[in-house]
Write an enzyme that holds these catalytic residues in place. Structure first.
Site, PDB file in Angstrom:
ATOM      1  N   ASP A  48      -4.945  -7.730  -6.539  1.00 48.22           N
ATOM      2  CA  ASP A  48      -5.285  -6.480  -7.226  1.00 48.22           C
ATOM      3  C   ASP A  48      -4.265  -6.114  -8.297  1.00 48.22           C
ATOM      4  OD1 ASP A  48      -3.296  -6.021  -5.339  1.00 48.22           O
ATOM      5  OD2 ASP A  48      -4.491  -4.686  -4.105  1.00 48.22           O
ATOM      6  N   ASN A  74      -4.608   3.543   5.646  1.00 50.94           N
ATOM      7  CA  ASN A  74      -6.032   3.843   5.876  1.00 50.94           C
ATOM      8  C   ASN A  74      -6.846   2.574   6.171  1.00 50.94           C
ATOM      9  OD1 ASN A  74      -6.209   2.575   3.422  1.00 50.94           O
ATOM     10  ND2 ASN A  74      -6.885   4.362   2.261  1.00 50.94           N
ATOM     11  N   HIS A  83      -6.868  -0.193   4.397  1.00 46.83           N
ATOM     12  CA  HIS A  83      -7.334  -0.992   3.251  1.00 46.83           C
ATOM     13  C   HIS A  83      -6.670  -2.365   3.215  1.00 46.83           C
ATOM     14  CE1 HIS A  83      -4.170   0.818   0.219  1.00 46.83           C
ATOM     15  NE2 HIS A  83      -3.696  -0.258   0.783  1.00 46.83           N
ATOM     16  N   GLU A 129     -10.710   0.440  -0.326  1.00 40.33           N
ATOM     17  CA  GLU A 129     -10.503   1.694   0.387  1.00 40.33           C
ATOM     18  C   GLU A 129     -11.619   1.899   1.418  1.00 40.33           C
ATOM     19  OE1 GLU A 129      -7.668   2.624  -0.044  1.00 40.33           O
ATOM     20  OE2 GLU A 129      -7.227   3.654  -1.908  1.00 40.33           O
TER      21      GLU A 129
HETATM   22  C1  F6R Z   1      -1.235  -4.752  -2.615  1.00 42.93           C
HETATM   23  C2  F6R Z   1      -2.267  -4.604  -1.595  1.00 42.93           C
HETATM   24  C3  F6R Z   1      -2.234  -3.485  -0.598  1.00 42.93           C
HETATM   25  C4  F6R Z   1      -0.940  -3.500   0.244  1.00 42.93           C
HETATM   26  C5  F6R Z   1      -0.970  -2.361   1.268  1.00 42.93           C
HETATM   27  C6  F6R Z   1       0.310  -2.296   2.085  1.00 42.93           C
HETATM   28  O1  F6R Z   1      -1.445  -5.905  -3.403  1.00 42.93           O
HETATM   29  O2  F6R Z   1      -3.157  -5.382  -1.603  1.00 42.93           O
HETATM   30  O3  F6R Z   1      -3.348  -3.621   0.252  1.00 42.93           O
HETATM   31  O4  F6R Z   1      -0.816  -4.722   0.890  1.00 42.93           O
HETATM   32  O5  F6R Z   1      -1.169  -1.143   0.624  1.00 42.93           O
HETATM   33  O6  F6R Z   1       1.377  -1.988   1.239  1.00 42.93           O
HETATM   34  P1  F6R Z   1       2.863  -1.869   1.801  1.00 42.93           P
HETATM   35  O7  F6R Z   1       3.269  -3.257   2.184  1.00 42.93           O
HETATM   36  O8  F6R Z   1       3.651  -1.348   0.630  1.00 42.93           O
HETATM   37  O9  F6R Z   1       2.819  -0.952   2.967  1.00 42.93           O
END
Ligand code: F6R
Length: 264
Positions: A67, A137, A139, A144
Site C-alpha cells: 500500500d 481494527n 486491517h 479497513e
Molecule cells: C502497512 C500496512 C498496515 C500495517 C498495520 C500495522 O503497509 O499494510 O496494515 O501493517 O497498520 O502497523 P504497525 O506495525 O505500525 O502497528
C-alpha cells in the site's frame, strides 16, 4: 494456520527474517510482498544484517508493497516508498527495477492504475511470500473493516482510527492522508504463503478475532482463515486473548518434528 508464539518483538523480527531469508535462499528470484509500519522495522534490520554478513542476496528478488498513502510523493518522509528505502532498500543489493510500490501521486484513473498494479503482480508470476502487519481494527494492508473479502487493489478511504494511529508520524500542522491505494484482501489471499506479524497488547483483540473468531469482513485479517498456508508470529502481549495457546505450542512442536521445512 500455524501460530508461532514468541516472547517479544525482537524474537518476532528474528524469526520472520529467518523465514524470509530461507524462502529467498530456496528461490533467489522470489516475489516478495512487503508491508510497512513499526512492526516491520526490526524484520528489515535483521534482513539487512543477513545481507551485510554476506548470507543473503536480494539481486533477483522482486518486491511488491501492499500500500501507499494517496497524495504523498516518493520523497515525502512519511510515504511508504520512503520508509522502504530507509529501512531496507538502501541497505541491500535489490535491483531498483524489481521494486514495486503503489504510486501515491496518481490523480484520476484510479481503477485503471490499480488494475495495472495487479497485472504487474500477475506478470511477475504472483506473490510467493506476503508479509503482513495487522492494524488495531484488524486491517491488513489498508483493507479497513467491511472491506470485501474478494477485494482487489483499489483506492480505499481510511478509518478515523487508522488516521489517528498514523497522525503521530506527521508534523502537527500537517494533515495526515485520508486515503490510500492498497492491495485487496482477494489480492493478498492469492499469495502462495503469508506471514503475519503482531506485537503488543494493542493487537491482542484483532489477533484473537483473526485466528479464533468467525471469518467476517468486520475483521479483514480473519479472511486469512481461508488461506491454506498462513503463519502468524506473535508475541506474548499480542497473544494474550487467544484461548488455544497450549494447542498452538503443541502444533509448533509437532511441526518442528514432522514438517520442519515449514519453519525454515
Ligand atoms: C502497512 C500496512 C498496515 C500495517 C498495520 C500495522 O503497509 O499494510 O496494515 O501493517 O497498520 O502497523 P504497525 O506495525 O505500525 O502497528
Amino acid at each position: 494456520m500455524l501460530v508461532i508464539l514468541k516472547r517479544n518483538e525482537e524474537e518476532i523480527s528474528s524469526q520472520a527474517a529467518q523465514l524470509i531469508a530461507g524462502a529467498i535462499r530456496r528461490k533467489p528470484a522470489l516475489t516478495l510482498g512487503l508491508a510497512t509500519g513499526a512492526t516491520m522495522v526490526g524484520v528489515y534490520q535483521h534482513l539487512t544484517q543477513l545481507h551485510q554478513a554476506g548470507s543473503l542476496d536480494f539481486s533477483r528478488v522482486v518486491t511488491f508493497n501492499l500500500d501507499e498513502y494517496l497524495g504523498l510523493s516518493a520523497a515525502h518522509p512519511q510515504s511508504f516508498r520512503h520508509f522502504m528505502q530507509e529501512n531496507l532498500f538502501a541497505h541491500v543489493n535489490i535491483n531498483p527495477r524489481n521494486i514495486h510500490i503503489p504510486d501515491g501521486t496518481i490523480r484520476d484513473h484510479y481503477d485503471q492504475y490499480c488494475a495495472s498494479y495487479e497485472q504487474t503482480i500477475r506478470k511477475a508470476g504472483g506473490i510467493d511470500l506476503q508479509l503482513l502487519g495487522i492494524g488495531r481494527n484488524g486491517h491488513i494492508g489498508f483493507n479497513e473493516p467491511t472491506s470485501s473479502i474478494g477485494s482487489r487493489t483499489r483506492l480505499k478511504v481510511l478509518t478515523q482510527e487508522t488516521i489517528d494511529d498514523n497522525s503521530k508520524f506527521f508534523a502537527p500542522d500537517e494533515a495526515s492522508p485520508r486515503c490510500a491505494i492498497t492491495m485487496g484482501i482477494g489480492t493478498i489471499l492469492e499469495a502462495r504463503k503469508i506471514l503475519l506479524l503482531a506485537a503488543g497488547s494493542a493487537k491482542a483483540a484483532p489477533v484473537a478475532q483473526s485466528i479464533e473468531g468467525p471469518v467476517t469482513s468486520a475483521v479483514s485479517a480473519s479472511a486469512l482463515q481461508l488461506h491454506p498456508d498462513v503463519t502468524f508470529i506473535i508475541d506474548d502481549a499480542a497473544a494474550s486473548q487467544l484461548t488455544q495457546r497450549d494447542y498452538y505450542r503443541q502444533v509448533l512442536e509437532m511441526t518442528a518434528l514432522l514438517t520442519p521445512d515449514r519453519l525454515s
